[in-house]
Design an enzyme around this catalytic site. Structure first.
Site, PDB file in Angstrom:
ATOM      1  N   HIS A 156      39.828  39.216  32.871  1.00 60.23           N
ATOM      2  CA  HIS A 156      39.050  39.809  34.037  1.00 60.23           C
ATOM      3  C   HIS A 156      37.687  40.436  33.269  1.00 60.23           C
ATOM      4  CE1 HIS A 156      42.180  39.650  37.119  1.00 60.23           C
ATOM      5  NE2 HIS A 156      43.043  40.221  36.296  1.00 60.23           N
TER       6      HIS A 156
HETATM    7  O1  RIB Z   1      41.994  44.114  37.952  1.00 62.03           O
HETATM    8  C1  RIB Z   1      41.486  44.007  36.681  1.00 62.03           C
HETATM    9  C2  RIB Z   1      41.054  45.230  35.984  1.00 62.03           C
HETATM   10  O2  RIB Z   1      42.026  46.118  36.056  1.00 62.03           O
HETATM   11  C3  RIB Z   1      40.557  44.789  34.631  1.00 62.03           C
HETATM   12  O3  RIB Z   1      39.358  45.742  34.303  1.00 62.03           O
HETATM   13  C4  RIB Z   1      41.975  45.334  33.849  1.00 62.03           C
HETATM   14  O4  RIB Z   1      41.528  46.057  32.611  1.00 62.03           O
HETATM   15  C5  RIB Z   1      42.429  46.443  34.580  1.00 62.03           C
HETATM   16  O5  RIB Z   1      41.828  47.795  34.244  1.00 62.03           O
END
Ligand code: RIB
Ligand code: CA
Length: 314
Positions: free
Chosen positions: A242
């Site tokens: 992500h």
């Molecule tokens: O949903 C994904 C996010 O949540 C990313 O930033 C991951 O590192 C968690 O923090």
């Protein structure tokens, strides 16, 4: 070489945060001036130590790290994400300690100092809960106005949630902070699950940078727990990085297709808490509209990440 984009990453490392930091360090388009840490995947002390160690892994312990909020603004975050990122946040990998110490300034002070002193516009990439950014808005509004662009990893327009049926983890971790930031009128790209979930880094791609040298091999080792979780949780043969996709947009503006939308964060205490309600009825002309990422060339984004990570060992 055109001027490099001054960049700040606000982060809760975190496996994908670690990859995002390494991606920024591998990218000549940006000049990583500061890393600010926040509670989130794991506790603040751990996210801060992890950020120091990841920078040191890439030989960049010169980049200052300033620690920020250890908790969300109003209601406590219901749970951390150690089950996804490992109890210490880096997939069980113990990186060598950094010779650098954490910056003595609180994150919001370090960020305000940088913003007020930078002659060029600064991109800020929050890839964890938005608590630090909300505090910056409240304590140093004049500094917040000097942010050129926020590139936020968070939320979801039409893909539901990942930590609950309704909410994505970063927004869910501090919905009140997210509401303040997304309602601030600072130019913002919201990189949510709609574009991150389709962007799957396969084990073939991981093997490419793992073979490049020690930094890539360590990044691959950090990812392994995430790969296992992605297979079990999403049933995909790879890992959803992500935060690295958000940094790709920060490094290469326009990578993602976006639409200007009004976004409301559910700050109630019910089942929808932390949901980003994206108004899909029209393209917004409101000054507080957010550029919501809707399309991605996943193959190109993965190639960008893999090739850049491999370059760290070149
Ligand atoms: O949903 C994904 C996010 O949540 C990313 O930033 C991951 O590192 C968690 O923090
Ligand atoms: Ca994160």
């Amino acid at each position: 070489m055109p001027d490099r984009i001054p960049l700040v990453i606000d982060t809760d490392p975190g496996i994908d945060d670690a990859l995002a930091i390494l991606l920024a360090l591998a990218s000549p388009e940006v000049d990583l001036r500061l890393v600010t840490t926040v509670h989130g995947n794991v506790e603040l002390e751990q996210t801060t130590d992890n950020a120091l160690r990841v920078l040191h892994l890439a030989g960049r312990s010169d980049v200052p790290v300033a620690a920020g909020a250890r908790a969300s603004l109003i209601h406590p975050q219901p749970e951390r994400a150690g089950h996804v990122h490992g109890a210490a946040g880096l997939g069980g990998v113990q990186l060598p300690p950094s010779p650098a110490s954490v910056d003595p300034r609180p994150a919001v002070v370090a960020l305000a100092d940088l913003l007020m002193s930078s002659p060029e516009p600064v991109t800020v990439a929050p890839i964890g809960p938005l608590t630090n950014i909300a505090l910056l808005l409240a304590v140093y509004p004049e500094a917040a106005e000097r942010i050129d662009r926020l590139v936020v990893m968070g939320g979801s327009a039409a893909r539901g949630g990942n930590v609950t049926a309704a909410a994505e983890f970063n927004i869910w971790s501090d919905p009140e902070a997210a509401a303040a930031v997304l309602g601030s009128a600072i130019p913002t790209v919201l990189v949510g699950l709609d574009v991150t979930l389709p962007t799957v880094l396969t084990e073939e791609g991981i093997a490419r940078f793992a073979a490049a040298g020690p930094i890539g091999a360590t990044a691959a080792a950090i990812l392994q727990q995430y790969v296992d979780h992605a297979r079990n949780a999403y049933g995909v043969p790879g890992v959803v990085v992500h935060d690295a996709l958000a940094l790709t947009e920060a490094i290469a503006p326009g990578t993602l297709g976006t639409v200007r939308r009004d976004v409301v964060v559910d700050t109630t205490l019910g089942a929808g808490r932390g949901q980003t309600l994206v108004d899909q009825r029209s393209v917004s002309t409101s000054p507080t509209a957010v550029d919501v990422a809707t399309t991605v060339d996943a193959g190109a984004a993965v190639e960008f990440l893999v090739s850049r990570l491999a370059s760290l060992d070149a």
